[in-house]
Design a protein around this motif. Structure first.
Motif, mmCIF file in Angstrom:
data_model
loop_
_atom_site.group_PDB
_atom_site.id
_atom_site.type_symbol
_atom_site.label_atom_id
_atom_site.label_comp_id
_atom_site.label_asym_id
_atom_site.label_seq_id
_atom_site.Cartn_x
_atom_site.Cartn_y
_atom_site.Cartn_z
ATOM 1 N N ALA A 166 0.815 -1.207 0.000
ATOM 2 C CA ALA A 166 0.000 0.000 0.000
ATOM 3 C C ALA A 166 0.853 1.263 0.000
ATOM 4 O O ALA A 166 2.075 1.221 0.113
ATOM 5 N N GLY A 167 0.164 2.409 -0.105
ATOM 6 C CA GLY A 167 0.846 3.704 -0.182
ATOM 7 C C GLY A 167 1.085 4.074 -1.633
ATOM 8 O O GLY A 167 1.180 3.204 -2.508
ATOM 9 N N LEU A 168 1.202 5.369 -1.911
ATOM 10 C CA LEU A 168 1.402 5.799 -3.302
ATOM 11 C C LEU A 168 2.617 5.151 -3.948
ATOM 12 O O LEU A 168 2.528 4.660 -5.074
ATOM 13 N N PRO A 169 3.794 5.122 -3.284
ATOM 14 C CA PRO A 169 4.930 4.449 -3.929
ATOM 15 C C PRO A 169 4.646 2.981 -4.218
ATOM 16 O O PRO A 169 5.041 2.458 -5.266
ATOM 17 N N GLY A 170 3.949 2.312 -3.296
ATOM 18 C CA GLY A 170 3.665 0.898 -3.490
ATOM 19 C C GLY A 170 2.745 0.635 -4.662
ATOM 20 O O GLY A 170 3.014 -0.242 -5.497
ATOM 21 N N VAL A 171 1.648 1.372 -4.764
ATOM 22 C CA VAL A 171 0.690 1.086 -5.834
ATOM 23 C C VAL A 171 1.242 1.495 -7.199
ATOM 24 O O VAL A 171 0.977 0.828 -8.204
ATOM 25 N N VAL A 172 2.014 2.577 -7.251
ATOM 26 C CA VAL A 172 2.622 2.970 -8.532
ATOM 27 C C VAL A 172 3.688 1.951 -8.935
ATOM 28 O O VAL A 172 3.827 1.602 -10.110
ATOM 29 N N SER A 173 4.436 1.439 -7.953
ATOM 30 C CA SER A 173 5.431 0.410 -8.242
ATOM 31 C C SER A 173 4.779 -0.885 -8.706
ATOM 32 O O SER A 173 5.343 -1.626 -9.518
ATOM 33 N N SER A 174 3.581 -1.201 -8.190
ATOM 34 C CA SER A 174 2.907 -2.420 -8.640
ATOM 35 C C SER A 174 2.614 -2.365 -10.134
ATOM 36 O O SER A 174 2.670 -3.389 -10.822
ATOM 37 N N ALA A 175 2.323 -1.176 -10.640
ATOM 38 C CA ALA A 175 2.099 -1.023 -12.076
ATOM 39 C C ALA A 175 3.413 -1.136 -12.849
ATOM 40 O O ALA A 175 3.446 -1.627 -13.981
ATOM 41 N N GLU A 176 4.514 -0.676 -12.237
ATOM 42 C CA GLU A 176 5.826 -0.843 -12.873
ATOM 43 C C GLU A 176 6.162 -2.332 -12.996
ATOM 44 O O GLU A 176 6.663 -2.791 -14.030
ATOM 45 N N VAL A 177 5.885 -3.095 -11.926
ATOM 46 C CA VAL A 177 6.102 -4.543 -11.975
ATOM 47 C C VAL A 177 5.231 -5.157 -13.065
ATOM 48 O O VAL A 177 5.687 -6.011 -13.840
ATOM 49 N N LEU A 178 3.972 -4.746 -13.138
ATOM 50 C CA LEU A 178 3.073 -5.228 -14.186
ATOM 51 C C LEU A 178 3.672 -4.992 -15.569
ATOM 52 O O LEU A 178 3.657 -5.879 -16.434
ATOM 53 N N GLY A 179 4.235 -3.785 -15.773
ATOM 54 C CA GLY A 179 4.820 -3.464 -17.064
ATOM 55 C C GLY A 179 5.955 -4.388 -17.460
ATOM 56 O O GLY A 179 6.208 -4.610 -18.650
ATOM 57 N N LYS A 180 6.639 -4.950 -16.442
ATOM 58 C CA LYS A 180 7.732 -5.889 -16.724
ATOM 59 C C LYS A 180 7.224 -7.302 -16.983
ATOM 60 O O LYS A 180 7.920 -8.116 -17.588
ATOM 61 N N LEU A 181 6.016 -7.599 -16.516
ATOM 62 C CA LEU A 181 5.443 -8.932 -16.692
ATOM 63 C C LEU A 181 4.680 -9.083 -18.006
ATOM 64 O O LEU A 181 4.669 -10.155 -18.604
ATOM 65 N N VAL A 182 4.025 -8.016 -18.432
ATOM 66 C CA VAL A 182 3.178 -8.078 -19.626
ATOM 67 C C VAL A 182 4.015 -7.742 -20.861
ATOM 68 O O VAL A 182 4.679 -6.706 -20.901
ATOM 69 N N PRO A 183 3.997 -8.588 -21.870
ATOM 70 C CA PRO A 183 4.777 -8.297 -23.081
ATOM 71 C C PRO A 183 4.179 -7.135 -23.858
ATOM 72 O O PRO A 183 3.006 -6.785 -23.690
ATOM 73 N N ASP A 184 4.988 -6.527 -24.700
ATOM 74 C CA ASP A 184 4.477 -5.474 -25.577
ATOM 75 C C ASP A 184 3.358 -6.037 -26.443
ATOM 76 O O ASP A 184 3.367 -7.217 -26.823
ATOM 77 N N ALA A 185 2.402 -5.197 -26.752
ATOM 78 C CA ALA A 185 1.274 -5.625 -27.580
ATOM 79 C C ALA A 185 1.753 -5.945 -28.983
ATOM 80 O O ALA A 185 2.518 -5.186 -29.585
ATOM 81 N N GLN A 186 1.301 -7.076 -29.484
ATOM 82 C CA GLN A 186 1.633 -7.488 -30.843
ATOM 83 C C GLN A 186 0.370 -7.464 -31.691
ATOM 84 O O GLN A 186 -0.544 -8.256 -31.460
ATOM 85 N N PRO A 187 0.261 -6.516 -32.642
ATOM 86 C CA PRO A 187 -0.933 -6.486 -33.502
ATOM 87 C C PRO A 187 -1.167 -7.847 -34.148
ATOM 88 O O PRO A 187 -0.213 -8.525 -34.567
ATOM 89 N N GLN A 188 -2.432 -8.243 -34.211
ATOM 90 C CA GLN A 188 -2.776 -9.590 -34.653
ATOM 91 C C GLN A 188 -3.681 -9.525 -35.872
ATOM 92 O O GLN A 188 -4.867 -9.231 -35.771
ATOM 93 N N GLY A 189 -3.140 -9.792 -37.035
ATOM 94 C CA GLY A 189 -3.936 -9.842 -38.246
ATOM 95 C C GLY A 189 -4.498 -8.496 -38.634
ATOM 96 O O GLY A 189 -4.047 -7.456 -38.175
ATOM 97 N N VAL A 190 -5.506 -8.503 -39.453
ATOM 98 C CA VAL A 190 -6.146 -7.280 -39.919
ATOM 99 C C VAL A 190 -7.598 -7.288 -39.482
ATOM 100 O O VAL A 190 -8.298 -8.286 -39.638
ATOM 101 N N ALA A 191 -8.015 -6.179 -38.910
ATOM 102 C CA ALA A 191 -9.389 -6.092 -38.406
ATOM 103 C C ALA A 191 -10.376 -6.074 -39.547
ATOM 104 O O ALA A 191 -10.095 -5.578 -40.629
#
Length: 513
Positions: free
Chosen positions: A488-513
């Motif tokens: 908890a706390g502002l540093p904690g919740v903002v850091s949780s999103a930083e961790v998320l950014g390291k876990l989730v791969p960059d978006a890869q466009p998939q085919g044509v809409a």
């Protein structure tokens, strides 16, 4: 069913991410995902962004409902930079000096500043024999900051091997010792022990049980300062929304998520309480981890975070917060600054009543927030806006406090303390007024037991032992916010999103809409 196909400039399909909750953790997650190329939609049940950091305005008084202190501002600057933006161009952040003043019933006080020399002078004024111990405490805090925040707090801790690797360091730093015990090992004066150990209360933790790793806050404050955002934390949340919308993302307010949907063994999207189905490639929950697992995944078999296991967790404290405006008081109480901590007659005994006994005590310690001394726009001209907080038991005890019966009595007791000790004559000048109890935290924020900060940060409820940022229950589901790592706390919740950014791969466009 919503059409969730998002199209990139070249006509390819952009993956969709849904974020449940527009608290600062959820907004930071949305910014990170938007920077990675996801088309993001954020859904929140409140009428404006910010979650616990949102605000309510009454008769010209802006009541900042949640966090009031901004520390480690470089986390926000790094977040903005990851999105190609300049945080300081979007948010007016003011450094405070002093940070806050701590007061005791005997009339003594301790003024906390950023300067090490000023702090050593304060220690010497109160208890000169404790100066060598204080110097050691500062070194202890720095070591724990380097390891506990900059290292562990900014990377995922979801693998057991991650825990095994850091156990020797935990042992060397005496993570098994509580914050209060560590302060007691360094200084003798009971006032200094309190001043060096109370910080876990900012995130709902009992200083006599929270791991001593949290003494890192003393270094964090000294190194980076304590700040206030003009417009309150609401101004930061609003600036985050602007970034998300500029990235092509969407914020949907006044809508509540009822369930996370599963298809073929992985996340498929969500359903709102209105029955709308929204499909997605990934789902990020900024809702409390307890609510996420017991409510949003109620129809999905869980292996680790079962209802029974969550019921056995130790939860953070509840909060009683009185927001009020005062008329014509701008020049009154000149020694009452932006942040004041007013101690009651007991420290350990009061905390035992709150965290272990679940008892609403007659005595209280108070945190007083007077933002109008820094930000005149928070109140009409000549007036003040206040936020006075008391730490109280959460609702999970066998005989929880009935706040409908006790709330007004407790507010009257708070009035007496304020009148007698710091703000004589204020009661007759009170204007707009609003009270939040743990029942409001339960109903407004869907917090289990009305806890102010989700699961308490004890040693066996931190790092690997805390709900992970990547859910082991459902592929494609991620967690951010106070109830997950790092906490908890502002540093904690903002850091949780930083961790998320390291876990989730960059978006890869998939085919044509």
């Amino acid at each position: 069913m919503q059409d969730d196909v998002a199209v990139a400039a070249d006509g390819a399909r952009r993956p969709r991410a849904l974020v449940i909750g527009a608290g600062l953790g959820g907004l930071a997650a949305a910014m990170r995902l938007g920077a990675k190329g996801y088309r993001v939609t954020v859904i929140d049940r409140l009428d404006r962004a910010g979650g616990r950091g949102s605000s309510i305005t009454q008769d010209g008084h802006r009541f900042d409902l949640g966090p009031t202190i901004v520390t480690v501002p470089q986390l926000f600057r790094e977040l903005w930079a990851a999105c190609g933006r300049d945080f300081d161009a979007d948010v007016d952040l003011r450094a405070l000096d002093p940070f806050y003043q701590i007061r005791w019933p005997d009339g003594s006080h301790f003024t906390v500043r950023q300067s090490t020399e000023a702090m050593r002078a304060e220690v010497a004024r109160l208890s000169p024999d404790d100066l060598p111990g204080y110097d050691k405490f500062l070194k202890d805090a720095e070591a724990r900051y380097s390891f506990g925040f900059e290292d562990l707090g900014r990377r995922s801790m979801h693998k057991f091997i991650d825990l095994v690797k850091v156990l020797p360091k935990f042992a060397m730093l005496r993570a098994d010792r509580s914050v209060a015990a560590h302060a007691a090992a360094r200084v003798r004066d009971p006032r200094l022990r309190m001043a060096l150990s109370f910080h876990p209360l900012f995130i709902g933790g009992d200083p006599f049980h929270v791991t001593s790793m949290y003494i890192l806050v003393s270094h964090l404050e000294k190194e980076y300062g304590v700040h206030y955002a003009v417009g309150g934390v609401q101004a930061i949340a609003d600036a985050m929304v602007r970034v998300i919308e500029d990235q092509g993302g969407t914020l949907r307010l006044d809508e509540e998520v009822d369930e996370v949907l599963v298809k073929s063994g992985r996340v498929a999207g969500l359903r709102t309480t209105q029955g709308e189905v929204m499909t997605a490639d990934i789902v990020v929950s900024n809702a409390d981890a307890g609510h996420t697992y017991t409510r949003l995944l109620r129809n999905h078999r869980r292996r680790r975070w079962t209802d029974a296991k969550l019921k056995r967790r130790t939860w953070s404290s509840g909060l009683f917060v009185w927001y009020f405006g005062t008329k014509g008081t701008k020049d009154m109480w000149p020694d009452l600054g932006h942040h004041t901590i007013l101690n009651g007659p007991r420290y350990e005994g009061l905390l035992r009543d709150i965290f272990l006994n679940g008892k609403l005590s007659e005595d209280m310690s108070l945190y007083i927030h007077r933002p109008s001394v820094t930000d005149p726009g928070v109140a009409p001209a000549g007036d003040d806006t206040f936020y006075v907080l008391s730490v109280v038991p959460h609702l999970g005890f066998d005989n929880p406090v009935d706040w409908k019966a006790e709330g007004e009595r407790y507010r009257a007791a708070m009035t007496r303390v304020l009148e007698e000790q710091v703000m004589p004559g204020f009661a007759e000048r009170v204007g707009p007024s609003l009270v939040f109890t743990p029942e409001d935290f339960r109903d407004r924020y869907l917090s289990p037991h009305g806890a102010g900060f989700s699961i308490e940060p004890r040693i066996l409820q931190s790092a690997y032992f805390r709900p992970h940022n990547v859910s082991e229950e459902l592929p494609g589901l991620y967690l951010v916010g106070a109830g997950t790592h790092p906490g908890a706390g502002l540093p904690g919740v903002v850091s949780s999103a930083e961790v998320l950014g390291k876990l989730v791969p960059d978006a890869q466009p998939q085919g044509v809409a």
